[in-house]
Structure formats: C-alpha cells, structure tokens
Design a protein around this motif. Sequence first.
Motif, PDB file in Angstrom:
ATOM      1  N   ARG A  21     111.728 121.937  94.313  1.00  0.00           N
ATOM      2  CA  ARG A  21     112.163 123.086  94.141  1.00  0.00           C
ATOM      3  C   ARG A  21     113.617 123.149  95.116  1.00  0.00           C
ATOM      4  O   ARG A  21     114.926 123.430  94.594  1.00  0.00           O
ATOM      5  CB  ARG A  21     111.601 123.782  94.819  1.00  0.00           C
ATOM      6  N   THR A  22     113.804 121.757  96.388  1.00  0.00           N
ATOM      7  CA  THR A  22     115.453 122.126  97.300  1.00  0.00           C
ATOM      8  C   THR A  22     116.092 121.105  96.013  1.00  0.00           C
ATOM      9  O   THR A  22     117.531 121.484  96.310  1.00  0.00           O
ATOM     10  CB  THR A  22     114.578 121.526  98.133  1.00  0.00           C
ATOM     11  N   LEU A  23     115.976 119.973  95.822  1.00  0.00           N
ATOM     12  CA  LEU A  23     116.728 119.339  95.095  1.00  0.00           C
ATOM     13  C   LEU A  23     116.879 120.535  93.758  1.00  0.00           C
ATOM     14  O   LEU A  23     118.262 121.099  93.079  1.00  0.00           O
ATOM     15  CB  LEU A  23     116.426 118.467  93.661  1.00  0.00           C
ATOM     16  N   GLN A  24     116.514 120.841  92.958  1.00  0.00           N
ATOM     17  CA  GLN A  24     116.407 121.988  91.573  1.00  0.00           C
ATOM     18  C   GLN A  24     117.370 122.853  91.870  1.00  0.00           C
ATOM     19  O   GLN A  24     118.337 123.951  91.328  1.00  0.00           O
ATOM     20  CB  GLN A  24     115.672 122.761  90.850  1.00  0.00           C
ATOM     21  N   ARG A  25     117.650 123.140  93.390  1.00  0.00           N
ATOM     22  CA  ARG A  25     119.310 124.446  93.883  1.00  0.00           C
ATOM     23  C   ARG A  25     119.917 124.208  93.693  1.00  0.00           C
ATOM     24  O   ARG A  25     121.055 125.117  93.918  1.00  0.00           O
ATOM     25  CB  ARG A  25     117.916 125.137  95.115  1.00  0.00           C
ATOM     26  N   TRP A  26     119.660 122.823  95.115  1.00  0.00           N
ATOM     27  CA  TRP A  26     120.980 121.724  94.763  1.00  0.00           C
ATOM     28  C   TRP A  26     121.882 121.936  93.657  1.00  0.00           C
ATOM     29  O   TRP A  26     123.278 122.177  93.640  1.00  0.00           O
ATOM     30  CB  TRP A  26     121.250 120.602  95.495  1.00  0.00           C
TER      31      TRP A  26
END
Length: 262
Positions: A21-26
């Motif tokens: 989720r964090t990777l997709q957000r950035w």
Amino acid sequence: MATQAMTRIYDRLLEQVLFRRTLQRWQRIASRAETADVSVLRRLHGPARQLRSELDRLLRVADGRLAQAESGARAIRRPPMSDWAWRPEIWRAPVTPGGIAPAEPRSAIGSEATLFHDCPAREVTLRQIRNAGADDLPPYGLKLDVLRFEGSFLSLVIELPPAAVDGLTLHHIVRLDAALEVETPRKIFVRLNLKHGPNTEQVVHGVAPADGALVAEFDLAHTKMNEKRLERAWIDLIFEKPEMNQFVLRDVTLSRRARAEM
C-alpha cells in the motif's frame, strides 16, 4: 507454540500488505508530480526527503554488511597479542560521497577520512572502488589519482574511533598495515597523532612499500603522551612527490598490542 507461529505469519502478511500500500501510494504521487499543484508538492517534499534519507541509510548499511558477508571482510590479519584491531569504513562499507573530482584543499570522504592538500591546480581525484582481487580481504578500496601537483603536501587523514584510545598506555605499540598499489614507487610518511589535553604528540615514520605492503609501528614508550588526558587519535598518510601518480589502497587496518617487557 502454534499460536506464536500463527502470530508471526500474520505479522509478516500485515507487513507485506502495508508495504504494498505504501509503495503504491508513492508510485501514484510520483506519477502525478509533473501536473500536481505547487502547494501539494511543497507539502510532500519534506516527507519524501525524510523517507529517502532513511532508505539511503538502510541501503548503505545493508550494502556494506552484504559485501562483508560475500568477501569475508571482517577478517583482519592482526599481530599476535593484539587487544584491538580495526578497519576504517572506506574499506568495509559504501561511503558518501563515493568520489571527489577535483578534490578541494580539504575534502571529506565518508565520516572518518579527509584528504588535505595545498595544490592550486587541484588536479587530484579520490574515489572509493570495489576490490575484486582474490587476495583482497575488504570489499572496497580507495584510489587516489594525482596529475599536475604544485603544492607542498598531500595527506589522507583517518580519524580513529574512541576504542583506539580506550585504555591506551605507554606500554602499547600501535601498528598500521596497508595493501598499496603505486604506479611509480614513492616513500609514504605515516604519522600517528595523539591528542592529550592541550597537547598533541606526533610520531612519524617514513615507509617505502615493499611487495605492495605498507607497515608502520609506533612504540608509545618513546613518546611523552599523558595517558590520563588522552582524548583522541588519528593517522596521516602523507604522499611524497605525488605528481603524475596513482595510489590504490586496497586495505588499511590498525591494531595495537602491549609491548613485551624485558
């Protein structure tokens, strides 16, 4: 035990979900950066820099430890009876900056070493390199290239850690071992500096490398070092007549041992 195993599995799955989720957000933020409002970019700029700083720190440590594991870089050929031995960070882990061209009169490379010179032309470069030789113990080396040199001195200063002076006495011998490749043989001066109170004791040895090995020993019994006021120590590697030459330090280690009393 089964409950603990399930908890560990759940924690790993949760970490993977949060990471994705964090990777997709950035990734979404990066893809929209070209068209995003300036106020949005200003708000995200600080967190992005902070995140990059922590990731860079993780990668530097991980790269260094993985390189050590691959090459056996922890091994230090220490003299018998040594009570301390150490290899500076340039030779054991990636440093920042990894290279300097041209080198300013005072140029730090990593957190422990600084190159000093007074050449106005500044035709001096310094670069961390990967060691690839079968006999190389550490994963990294240091290459120094000098072209035209009109200055009076060129030296690499290596700051020793607090452990080097912890318990250091006049009964100790401090030793430097280096693996050095030189295009044109030159004498190198090795100077040990010991700061005790307001004074600094300096001991210098001129060494002509033999078969790629550079060794200098300092018997502290011949100094006026005040053991009780000892604060810090550092080593200078002073290159004599360095013009039109290349120096490759494949390894540098320092150690100390108690002198055998008669």
